[in-house]
Design a protein around this motif. Structure first.
Motif, short mmCIF file in Angstrom:
data_model
loop_
_atom_site.label_atom_id
_atom_site.label_comp_id
_atom_site.label_asym_id
_atom_site.label_seq_id
_atom_site.Cartn_x
_atom_site.Cartn_y
_atom_site.Cartn_z
N PHE A 1 10.25 5.44 -7.65
CA PHE A 1 10.08 4.00 -7.79
C PHE A 1 8.60 3.66 -7.86
CE2 PHE A 1 14.03 4.87 -5.71
CZ PHE A 1 14.92 3.96 -6.22
N SER A 2 8.27 2.62 -8.63
CA SER A 2 6.90 2.15 -8.72
C SER A 2 6.48 1.56 -7.38
CB SER A 2 6.77 1.08 -9.81
OG SER A 2 5.54 0.40 -9.70
N VAL A 3 5.45 2.16 -6.78
CA VAL A 3 4.99 1.71 -5.47
C VAL A 3 4.46 0.28 -5.54
CG1 VAL A 3 3.33 2.10 -3.61
CG2 VAL A 3 4.43 4.06 -4.73
N VAL A 4 3.65 -0.02 -6.55
CA VAL A 4 3.04 -1.34 -6.65
C VAL A 4 4.10 -2.42 -6.88
CG1 VAL A 4 1.41 -2.78 -7.92
CG2 VAL A 4 0.86 -0.39 -7.47
N ALA B 1 4.42 -5.56 -4.43
CA ALA B 1 4.29 -6.93 -4.94
C ALA B 1 5.38 -7.83 -4.37
CB ALA B 1 4.34 -6.92 -6.46
N ILE B 2 6.59 -7.30 -4.26
CA ILE B 2 7.70 -8.09 -3.72
C ILE B 2 7.53 -8.31 -2.22
CG2 ILE B 2 10.18 -8.08 -3.27
CD1 ILE B 2 10.50 -6.64 -5.98
N LEU B 3 7.10 -7.26 -1.53
CA LEU B 3 6.95 -7.35 -0.08
C LEU B 3 5.87 -8.35 0.33
CD1 LEU B 3 7.22 -3.57 0.87
CD2 LEU B 3 8.91 -5.35 1.33
N ILE B 4 4.76 -8.38 -0.39
CA ILE B 4 3.66 -9.29 -0.01
C ILE B 4 3.74 -10.61 -0.78
CG2 ILE B 4 2.18 -7.33 0.55
CD1 ILE B 4 0.59 -7.94 -2.01
N SER C 1 -2.86 -8.22 -7.29
CA SER C 1 -3.04 -8.35 -5.85
C SER C 1 -2.32 -7.22 -5.12
CB SER C 1 -2.50 -9.70 -5.36
OG SER C 1 -3.21 -10.78 -5.96
N ALA C 2 -1.12 -6.90 -5.62
CA ALA C 2 -0.35 -5.82 -5.01
C ALA C 2 -1.04 -4.47 -5.18
CB ALA C 2 1.05 -5.77 -5.64
N ARG C 3 -1.67 -4.27 -6.34
CA ARG C 3 -2.37 -3.01 -6.59
C ARG C 3 -3.53 -2.84 -5.61
NH1 ARG C 3 -6.56 -1.50 -9.77
NH2 ARG C 3 -6.76 -3.57 -10.68
N LYS C 4 -4.29 -3.94 -5.39
CA LYS C 4 -5.40 -3.89 -4.44
C LYS C 4 -4.89 -3.66 -3.02
CE LYS C 4 -8.36 -6.93 -7.21
NZ LYS C 4 -9.01 -8.27 -7.29
N TYR C 5 -3.76 -4.32 -2.68
CA TYR C 5 -3.17 -4.17 -1.35
C TYR C 5 -2.76 -2.72 -1.13
CZ TYR C 5 -0.25 -5.24 2.73
OH TYR C 5 0.29 -5.28 4.00
N TRP C 6 -2.14 -2.12 -2.16
CA TRP C 6 -1.68 -0.74 -2.04
C TRP C 6 -2.86 0.22 -1.87
CZ3 TRP C 6 0.87 3.04 -0.48
CH2 TRP C 6 0.85 4.30 -1.09
N ASN C 7 -3.94 -0.02 -2.58
CA ASN C 7 -5.12 0.84 -2.45
C ASN C 7 -5.66 0.81 -1.01
OD1 ASN C 7 -5.08 1.64 -5.14
ND2 ASN C 7 -6.48 0.02 -5.81
N LYS C 8 -5.72 -0.40 -0.42
CA LYS C 8 -6.19 -0.54 0.96
C LYS C 8 -5.21 0.09 1.94
CE LYS C 8 -8.89 -4.78 0.21
NZ LYS C 8 -9.03 -6.22 0.56
N LEU C 9 -3.90 -0.10 1.67
CA LEU C 9 -2.88 0.46 2.55
C LEU C 9 -2.92 1.99 2.52
CD1 LEU C 9 -0.41 0.23 4.38
CD2 LEU C 9 1.02 0.03 2.32
N ALA C 10 -3.10 2.54 1.34
CA ALA C 10 -3.16 3.99 1.19
C ALA C 10 -4.33 4.55 2.01
CB ALA C 10 -3.32 4.37 -0.28
N GLN C 11 -5.46 3.86 1.97
CA GLN C 11 -6.62 4.32 2.74
C GLN C 11 -6.34 4.20 4.23
OE1 GLN C 11 -9.48 5.80 1.52
NE2 GLN C 11 -9.62 6.25 3.72
#
Length: 281
Positions: free
Chosen positions: A26-29, A33-36, A42-52
Motif C-alpha cells: 500500500f502507498s504509505v503517503v 494523508a487520510i490519517l492526518i 503535506s502527507a509526504r512531508k509528515y511521512w519523511n519526519k515520521l520516518a526519521q
C-alpha cells in the motif's frame, strides 16, 4: 504486479499486489494523508519526519520494511512511491494519532478479508475463482485444470513454508527455477511472450501450459518430500529436478505432435493483444 486504486472517504489509496510474492503493498503517503487529513504534499512531508522519528526511536526496521515501487501519480505518470505490506502499514498507523486510524484498519482488514476467508475455508476461494473464470468466458475444462493446478501449487508452498523457505522472495526464486527448467523461459519472459503486464500468467496459460506447470510443481514437491529438502539450497535442487521431469515430457510431446506447448497465446481482449513474439527454441 497488479495495481489497484480504491477510494476511501473520497481519497485514494493506491495498492499493488505482487503475484509472485503473494503480498499486498500500500502507498504509505496515501494512508498518511487520510490519517492526518491533509493533502498529498503535506502527507509526504509528515511521512519523511515520521520516518526519521521512527529511526531515532530505534524502529529502523519499520522504515526499512518500506520499499519503493512505481505507482501512477495524479499526472498519470508512473513515479516511485514508498509502499509497505499490511503488517508494516499497521505499525505506521499506530505511530500516528488520528481518529481515522480505526476506519483505515478496518479497510485494510477488508482488503485482506478474502485471503483470510480462503485460509479458513479453501472452498471459498475455489467457488469465487470458478465464478470469475466463468464470467471471463473460460471453458469448464480449462477452469478445472486451473483449479487442479492451484491445488498442486498450494501443496508445494505448504511444504516450503514448513521447510525453512520464506514466503515472498524465496517463493518467487524457487517458482522461477521450476518454470525456467520446464518451459525454457523465466516467468517474466513467459509473460512478455504473451504480452502480459500486470495480469496473472497462469490465468492466460493454455490447458497444456497449465498441465506442464502442475506436473513440474507436483514433481518438485514429491522429490522434496522424498529427500526431506530443507532450506533454499536443497529445495532449489528439488525445483530443478522437478522442472526437468516436466521439460522432458514437454519435449517428447512436442516432438510427437510437432506443436509447441509454450506459446504467446493469451486471453486478452482483441484490442489489447500485442504482436506475437516468437519463442526462441
Amino acid at each position: 504486479m497488479a495495481e489497484d486504486l480504491t477510494l476511501f472517504e473520497n481519497k485514494r489509496i493506491r495498492h499493488i499486489y505482487d503475484e509472485e510474492k503473494e503480498t499486498y503493498y500500500f502507498s504509505v503517503v496515501d494512508i498518511v494523508a487520510i490519517l492526518i487529513e491533509k493533502d498529498y504534499q503535506s502527507a509526504r512531508k509528515y511521512w519523511n519526519k515520521l520516518a526519521q522519528r521512527l529511526r531515532d526511536e530505534g524502529s529502523e526496521q519499520t522504515v526499512t520494511n518500506c520499499h519503493q515501487l512505481k505507482l501512477q501519480a495524479d499526472d498519470g505518470k508512473m513515479r516511485k512511491t514508498d509502499v509497505a505490506d499490511i503488517k508494516t502499514i499497521f505499525r505506521i498507523i499506530q505511530s500516528i494519532p488520528s481518529k481515522k486510524a480505526e476506519p483505515i484498519k478496518q479497510w485494510l482488514a477488508k482488503v485482506g478479508q478474502e485471503r483470510v476467508q480462503e485460509m479458513a475455508d479453501p472452498t471459498t476461494a475455489i467457488d469465487r475463482a470458478r465464478e470469475t473464470y466463468k464470467k471471463l468466458g473460460r471453458s469448464e475444462k480449462w477452469i478445472q485444470q486451473r483449479m487442479t493446478g492451484q491445488e498442486t501449487r498450494n501443496k508445494l508452498t505448504d511444504y516450503w513454508k514448513d521447510h525453512e523457505i520464506t514466503e515472498g522472495e524465496e517463493y518467487a526464486i524457487l517458482t522461477n527455477i521450476i518454470h525456467q527448467e520446464w518451459s525454457g523461459l523465466s516467468v517474466k519472459e513467459h509473460k512478455n511472450l504473451k504480452g502480459l503486464k500486470s495480469q496473472n500468467l497462469r490465468d492466460h496459460m493454455s490447458e497444456a501450459e497449465l498441465i506442464f506447470t502442475a506436473l513440474a510443481e507436483l514433481s518438485t514437491r514429491q522429490i522434496a518430500e522424498l529427500d526431506e529438502a530443507t532450506g533454499m539450497e536443497e529445495n532449489s535442487k528439488a525445483a530443478k529436478e522437478g522442472g526437468k521431469i516436466a521439460k522432458d515430457a514437454r519435449l517428447q510431446l512436442e516432438q510427437r505432435t510437432g506443436q509447441k506447448v509454450v506459446t504467446g497465446d493469451n486471453f486478452l481482449p482483441a484490442s489489447k493483444k500485442p504482436k506475437q513474439i516468437k519463442k526462441k527454441d
